[in-house]
Write a protein that holds these residues in place. Structure first.
Motif, mmCIF file in Angstrom:
data_model
loop_
_atom_site.group_PDB
_atom_site.id
_atom_site.type_symbol
_atom_site.label_atom_id
_atom_site.label_comp_id
_atom_site.label_asym_id
_atom_site.label_seq_id
_atom_site.Cartn_x
_atom_site.Cartn_y
_atom_site.Cartn_z
ATOM 1 N N HIS A 37 69.536 25.084 12.264
ATOM 2 C CA HIS A 37 68.856 26.104 13.067
ATOM 3 C C HIS A 37 67.779 25.390 13.860
ATOM 4 O O HIS A 37 66.772 24.960 13.301
ATOM 5 N N HIS A 38 67.971 25.219 15.154
ATOM 6 C CA HIS A 38 67.052 24.414 15.957
ATOM 7 C C HIS A 38 66.500 25.208 17.135
ATOM 8 O O HIS A 38 67.268 25.817 17.896
ATOM 9 N N ASP A 39 65.176 25.199 17.281
ATOM 10 C CA ASP A 39 64.574 25.753 18.493
ATOM 11 C C ASP A 39 64.885 24.822 19.662
ATOM 12 O O ASP A 39 64.864 23.600 19.530
ATOM 13 N N MET A 40 65.187 25.411 20.804
ATOM 14 C CA MET A 40 65.592 24.646 21.981
ATOM 15 C C MET A 40 64.695 25.072 23.156
ATOM 16 O O MET A 40 64.781 26.214 23.635
ATOM 17 N N THR A 49 67.744 29.073 20.895
ATOM 18 C CA THR A 49 68.052 28.623 19.540
ATOM 19 C C THR A 49 69.457 28.051 19.522
ATOM 20 O O THR A 49 70.378 28.652 20.090
ATOM 21 N N MET A 50 69.626 26.896 18.878
ATOM 22 C CA MET A 50 70.951 26.332 18.658
ATOM 23 C C MET A 50 71.285 26.436 17.174
ATOM 24 O O MET A 50 70.487 26.061 16.313
ATOM 25 N N LEU A 52 74.326 25.705 14.153
ATOM 26 C CA LEU A 52 75.563 25.057 13.711
ATOM 27 C C LEU A 52 75.893 25.627 12.341
ATOM 28 O O LEU A 52 75.105 25.486 11.403
ATOM 29 N N VAL A 66 79.415 26.605 16.777
ATOM 30 C CA VAL A 66 78.268 26.122 17.543
ATOM 31 C C VAL A 66 77.837 27.270 18.448
ATOM 32 O O VAL A 66 78.639 27.749 19.269
ATOM 33 N N THR A 68 74.503 29.220 20.769
ATOM 34 C CA THR A 68 73.169 29.226 21.354
ATOM 35 C C THR A 68 72.746 30.664 21.593
ATOM 36 O O THR A 68 73.565 31.517 21.950
ATOM 37 N N ALA A 83 78.978 30.959 22.288
ATOM 38 C CA ALA A 83 79.433 30.214 21.110
ATOM 39 C C ALA A 83 80.913 29.901 21.182
ATOM 40 O O ALA A 83 81.679 30.560 21.886
#
Length: 314
Positions: A37-40, A49-50, A52, A66, A68, A83
């Motif tokens: 869970h990654h802030d983009m 947010t990305m 996986l 995947v 976003t 996605a």
């Protein structure tokens, strides 16, 4: 390898079958590592947010989504979620299908809400209120109609024009009466089921306005900083979640009341594993207000992707 467009994915995932596929997967289980869970950062607008999301059934199927989530896409008339889902043979590693992840996400998310409503909404629920006018909203209506005899749909959105347009679209595509809400609090007081799919950071659903026996389905607010319910609702309702691990760390509707001491983990009655396995009966009283919070789980994507793969001629 099969390539499924959004239309092919939608046609391969009819809601009655998809709801049952999710129930089967929650009963049997699968391996589901913690999702990434990654802030983009996106200059000049809120962060994206990305995500996986991997999962597999040993010796069966494996997959990863995947995705976003870009809140600023509403200003571009683009979906917030984009996605793709890659389905593989878990025994050989062979790539089997690339499934349209946006359609898969929208349908499995709505199906999970309907699955919860199967256990938590009153059996005589007829009036559905949907908060939000994005891609999920019409899916939530159709999914709930697969488990309850919904006769009336009310749509609320920050733009009343968009709410009216969606209500018109729902009436054209589904056998149900639909209208835009005059006021949110007034609509809350009338609804048997309230289904919210927004990116709100401030509570929208006031527990004091809900009628006895209402079921509240919280789909949006997938970050700890987001919230759709107020403290009154959290205190008044019996609380259920899709997965305990996910909701205890991600959804603001659970995380914030836990952090403030308003509730404890023991106040969560059950998750979808327990409901589907029959270890918790779900709703036990017509007068109880129930609240279901979902943040999504890779298990749901895997179940949907397997169903889509099996339903397409190949």
């Amino acid at each position: 390898m099969l390539l499924l467009t959004d239309a092919q994915t939608r046609d391969a995932l009819p809601f009655p079958d998809l709801i049952d596929a999710l129930a089967d997967m929650f009963r049997s289980g699968c391996v589901m590592p913690t999702r990434h869970h990654h802030d983009m950062e996106i200059p000049g607008e809120p962060d994206g947010t990305m995500l996986l999301m991997p999962a597999w059934v040993p010796g069966g199927y494996a997959g990863v989504k995947v995705a976003t989530v870009v809140p600023g896409n509403s200003e571009r008339n683009l979906p917030a979620v984009a996605a793709q889902y890659l389905l593989s043979d878990a025994r050989t590693g062979e790539m089997l299908a690339l499934v349209d992840g946006g359609e898969l996400t929208a349908r499995r998310t709505a199906a999970a809400s309907a699955l919860a409503a199967r256990y938590l909404a009153r059996s005589d629920a007829r009036h559905l209120l949907v908060l939000g006018t994005g891609r999920l909203a019409p899916n939530l209506v159709e999914a709930h109609m697969a488990v309850r005899a919904i006769e009336e749909v009310t749509v609320w959105g920050r733009s009343r024009e968009k709410a009216a347009e969606l209500a018109e679209e729902i009436e054209k595509s589904l056998p149900v009466s639909a209208k835009a809400a005059e006021t949110l609090n007034g609509a809350l007081s009338q609804a048997d089921i309230v289904s919210a799919a927004t990116l709100s950071t401030e509570p929208l659903i006031r527990g004091a306005h809900l009628k006895d026996g209402a079921h509240v389905d919280l789909v949006g607010a997938f970050k700890p900083s987001m919230r759709e319910s107020d403290d009154d609702l959290v205190q008044r309702a019996e609380i259920y979640v899709d997965t305990r691990d996910g909701c205890l760390s991600e959804g603001g509707d659970i995380v914030q009341p836990l952090q403030s001491g308003l509730i404890s983990q023991s106040d969560i009655k059950a998750d979808l594993y327990e409901l589907c396995r029959g270890t918790h009966p779900g709703r036990q009283s017509d007068g109880t207000v129930t609240m279901f919070k979902s943040v999504g789980a890779a298990l749901e994507d895997l179940a949907g992707a397997i169903l889509a793969y099996r339903n397409v001629d190949h």
